[in-house]
Design an enzyme around this catalytic site. Structure first.
Site, PDB file in Angstrom:
ATOM      1  N   ASP A  17       0.863  -1.168   0.000  1.00 23.88           N
ATOM      2  CA  ASP A  17       0.000   0.000   0.000  1.00 23.88           C
ATOM      3  C   ASP A  17       0.908   1.228   0.000  1.00 23.88           C
ATOM      4  O   ASP A  17       1.854   1.299   0.794  1.00 23.88           O
ATOM      5  CB  ASP A  17      -0.891  -0.011   1.245  1.00 23.88           C
ATOM      6  CG  ASP A  17      -1.717   1.247   1.357  1.00 23.88           C
ATOM      7  OD1 ASP A  17      -2.421   1.562   0.395  1.00 23.88           O
ATOM      8  OD2 ASP A  17      -1.647   1.922   2.402  1.00 23.88           O
ATOM      9  N   ASP A  59      -1.967  -0.208   6.242  1.00 20.24           N
ATOM     10  CA  ASP A  59      -2.197   0.440   7.531  1.00 20.24           C
ATOM     11  C   ASP A  59      -3.595   1.033   7.669  1.00 20.24           C
ATOM     12  O   ASP A  59      -3.951   1.544   8.724  1.00 20.24           O
ATOM     13  CB  ASP A  59      -1.151   1.531   7.783  1.00 20.24           C
ATOM     14  CG  ASP A  59      -1.257   2.690   6.785  1.00 20.24           C
ATOM     15  OD1 ASP A  59      -2.015   2.554   5.792  1.00 20.24           O
ATOM     16  OD2 ASP A  59      -0.582   3.710   6.989  1.00 20.24           O
ATOM     17  N   ASP A  65      -7.341  -1.572   3.573  1.00 12.29           N
ATOM     18  CA  ASP A  65      -6.415  -2.686   3.330  1.00 12.29           C
ATOM     19  C   ASP A  65      -6.846  -3.975   4.016  1.00 12.29           C
ATOM     20  O   ASP A  65      -6.264  -5.030   3.760  1.00 12.29           O
ATOM     21  CB  ASP A  65      -5.013  -2.328   3.852  1.00 12.29           C
ATOM     22  CG  ASP A  65      -4.459  -1.069   3.219  1.00 12.29           C
ATOM     23  OD1 ASP A  65      -4.615  -0.921   1.995  1.00 12.29           O
ATOM     24  OD2 ASP A  65      -3.881  -0.237   3.941  1.00 12.29           O
TER      25      ASP A  65
END
Length: 778
Positions: free
Chosen positions: A299, A535, A539
């Site tokens: 990410d 985070d 996600d």
């Protein structure tokens, strides 16, 4: 609980009263074994029980020196218990540090408390990313909740005052105040799973194969033992005491008693090592999985970038002043009150919002990719991704957006409508006002980390909800080699298109949470071992699906809850260290496990053969104790804990068998040859036993020699000391190990047999590597 200013929460007296009544959420259960469970699981194992029975048989016949093998069993058990307790304490301590806190209102002030200290009727303050740690009812505000960890459904569920929030779910967007309705075991998640934590079965080759090995040996050991004892006692006419001792020796040889212990110790030591480097490993076997990873999904926010943003510029798209734009942004940000890097960057404008009266708000969500607010005086303002706000109308401004995106800017569109916002729906008369230009801060060591994974042959996929051009530009600055190979996920309309894109592209922009999940699934369907870092709440689904999930401690509660590894310093640069630790563990375990399987395979084969041979079984337990100590026990632990960063190739069981089979087959052929020669030369049982010990120990040391390659000073010292120990034991402790002095006929037989053993080992090793393993597919 109420005053003229609104909700103030419980008072200190009310909290104390509920605590006195036991209306507390209770101690948060940390998912590690208790000390009692660790002792029990290490002490009461199938192999330990079997060894205890065998020791009882040896005691019964009074052959006390043959009980020495139990010293190894006891030592192994104690080492396993100590190491696992040390790892447990480390994990528990770090989990308390990383554990999500409950945010509550008490006496009118916001407090952060441990989840276990929640009491009935507490008012929780919930915002995007927070995991709901107790069943509660919304009393103020609106939010959208992801209940995927409870129900499996990924769609966000809208909640308003009076609606119930279930423990184990998390806030996807918006914020609210909610009153705690259930505590402890009464919570919805507790009733279903005894925990609000998502658990998944570890993807562990080692655990799978060790369990299979234990099962196979467990099924075969009893019938082999009974048949061998019957043959020794009734067919060969051995005394009862000797039949018991020789049968016990055969069964002890079949048991790889140190293999399970070795695996636990190596992984526990890895956990302790990583803890010193600020990495919390919540699942031991995730170390193995991460070491095998060939695809890493990153990410962008919080991984490549620091997770913070700054506003660089405002670009008007119509006749609007900067002051009017800033007023609209300030009003919208104040009304929605999101807490994310984008919102915080806009709040940094430090501009007082105009006195507009807010009629409705729509919080930002990863699926919508915009947030908005309606005001009585001015209509509705929306801020977010231009493609999602304007849809077909985005083509009019695409060129200017891509111009800034190509420079690495994150571009948000501020749009306006005279109509009010619906329930998450945009009005038809939406029109663009201005572009808000933001930029991410790239982590200092991101380039070095990406270069490491690229050099290791790990395929990197950068996945983000931002504009693909922006993401690609940032990835390029961070050092991703194939950063220009990007795709806009809004163009991927079906799962089949996602599957194709997953392999073809390196950078993915405008990805929704569901698409992140689909990308991970698609990669796994290509037989990839996929790790995912993240985070944010967007996600979570992909983290849950990945083979190994890594969260940042600074991220959302939900991402930490589902992840197997949490980076306590939130630094992606820790990843190479974790991968290297995994490789050290797995490579060394494969090497050491082969030593255990040499003995187990050899012992099982000759035990079966001696059911049919007319001569007596040539080994005693004390002799196997000596052979195991110098060729397996001590060397395996030394080799298993040394540095090793070599990339992992092939399957665990194939790699282990490849190393173990030559030694085991050589030992078997040696003993068969010895039996035939002894039949002609009339050696005594003691002489046969002595030669069997020498030949088997010699072959075991040859296997150790092969395992120690490539040699360094440490390996040379290990091999030399084990060889010396074996020779000295045979010279100076003959009575203890039930061996006799060598006669000239014995030497004349042993010397050519040792030469034959060396040749056999080389020939079988060549055959295994070139023929058998090629067919299996190493």
């Amino acid at each position: 609980m109420m005053d003229e200013n609104g909700i103030s929460g419980l008072s200190a007296e009310q909290v104390a009263a509920r605590q006195k009544q036991g209306l507390v959420n209770g101690t948060e259960e940390i998912k590690t074994k208790t000390v009692g469970q660790i002792i029990h699981t290490n002490l009461i194992t199938p192999f330990n029980i079997l060894n205890a029975i065998l020791a009882g048989l040896i005691l019964m016949v009074g052959s006390y020196k043959n009980l020495l093998f139990m010293g190894v069993i006891i030592s192994n058990t104690l080492i396993g218990i100590v190491q696992e307790i040390k790892a447990k304490k480390t994990i528990d301590r770090l989990k308390l540090i990383a554990a999500p806190k409950a945010h509550v209102l008490r006496d009118g002030a916001k407090q952060d408390i441990p989840v276990s200290d929640l009491v009935l009727d507490d008012i929780m303050v919930l915002a995007s990313g927070n995991q709901i740690c107790a069943d509660c009812i919304v009393v103020q505000g609106e939010c959208e909740v992801n209940e995927a960890l409870i129900t499996g459904e990924a769609d966000l569920v809208a909640k308003k005052a009076g609606d119930r929030l279930l423990s184990g779910s998390f806030i996807g967007s918006g914020s609210c105040l909610a009153k705690v309705e259930h505590i402890g075991a009464e919570n919805y998640a507790s009733k279903i799973t005894q925990s609000a934590k998502y658990l998944k079965k570890p993807n562990s080759e080692i655990m799978t194969w060790i369990n299979k090995i234990i099962k196979y040996i467990g099924f075969s050991i009893i019938p082999i033992g009974l048949l061998l004892f019957y043959k020794q006692l009734y067919l060969s006419g051995q005394p009862f005491n000797r039949a018991v001792v020789s049968t016990v020796a055969a069964l002890i040889g079949m048991i790889p008693e140190g293999l399970v212990l070795l695996t636990s110790v190596v992984l526990a030591v890895s956990v302790l090592r990583l803890a010193h480097h600020k990495a919390l490993v919540q699942d031991l076997y995730s170390i193995e999985t991460l070491a095998r990873v060939d695809t890493l999904c990153l990410d962008k926010t919080g991984t490549i970038t620091e997770g913070t943003m700054q506003m660089d510029a405002i670009v008007p798209l119509c006749d609007i002043s900067r002051q009017e734009t800033e007023d609209a942004v300030a009003a919208l940000v104040n009304a929605v009150n999101d807490d994310n890097p984008t919102a915080n960057a806009l709040k940094a404008l430090d501009r007082n919002p105009p006195p507009w009266k807010c009629a409705a708000t729509v919080a930002f969500s990863s699926a919508r990719k915009w947030s908005g607010a309606s005001f009585h005086e001015t209509g509705s303002f929306v801020l977010g991704a231009g493609e999602f706000i304007l849809k077909e109308g985005f083509e009019k401004i695409r060129q200017v957006v891509e111009k800034y995106s190509s420079q690495g800017q994150r571009v948000l569109l501020l749009a306006h409508s005279e109509s009010p916002l619906g329930k998450g729906d945009l009005p038809a008369d939406i029109s663009p006002l201005a572009l808000i230009l933001l930029s991410d801060k790239i982590r200092k060591n991101a380039k070095k980390t990406l270069e490491y994974f690229s050099a290791q042959g790990v395929d990197i996929k950068v996945i983000s909800g931002d504009n693909p051009v922006t993401v690609a530009n940032i990835a390029k600055k961070a050092g991703l080699r194939d950063a220009g190979n990007y795709v806009d996920a809004t163009t991927l309309k079906s799962y089949e298109e996602i599957k194709t894109a997953a392999v073809s592209f390196s950078v993915f922009g405008r990805v929704t949470p569901q698409q992140k999940l689909d990308l991970v699934k698609a990669l796994k369907e290509q037989n990839r071992t996929v790790a995912m870092t993240g985070d944010g709440v967007n996600d979570v689904l992909a983290l849950k699906e990945s083979d190994c999930s890594i969260a940042m401690a600074s991220g959302s509660d939900a991402s930490k809850t589902v992840s197997q590894v949490v980076l306590l310093d939130s630094d992606f640069a820790s990843m190479p260290r974790i991968v290297n630790e995994g490789r050290r563990s797995i490579n060394n375990l494969q090497r050491s496990a082969s030593l255990f399987l040499v003995k187990a395979m050899f012992s099982a084969i000759i035990a079966v053969l001696f059911i049919f041979f007319t001569c007596d079984y040539p080994f005693q337990p004390i002799q196997f104790t000596l052979i195991n100590a110098v060729t397996i026990g001590y060397p395996s632990f030394i080799l298993a804990l040394e540095p090793n960063r070599e990339r992992i190739h092939g399957k665990f069981i194939v790699n282990v068998i490849k190393k173990a089979l030559p030694g085991a087959l050589t030992m078997v052929l040696n003993i068969v040859l010895l039996v035939f020669i002894s039949g002609y030369l009339n050696f005594t049982p003691e002489q046969i036993s002595t030669m069997a010990v020498i030949i088997t120990g010699y072959t075991g040391l040859m296997t150790l020699f092969k395992v120690c390659m490539p040699f360094n000073l440490k390996h040379a010292a290990l091999f030399s000391s084990m060889s010396a120990a074996f020779i000295l034991a045979l010279i100076f402790f003959k009575p203890l190990f039930a061996v006799v002095g060598l006669t000239l006929p014995m030497v004349l037989v042993l010397v050519p047999m040792l030469i034959v053993a060396t040749s056999l080992m080389t020939a079988i090793l060549h055959m295994v590597e070139k023929v058998i393993m090629k067919k299996i597919g190493s």
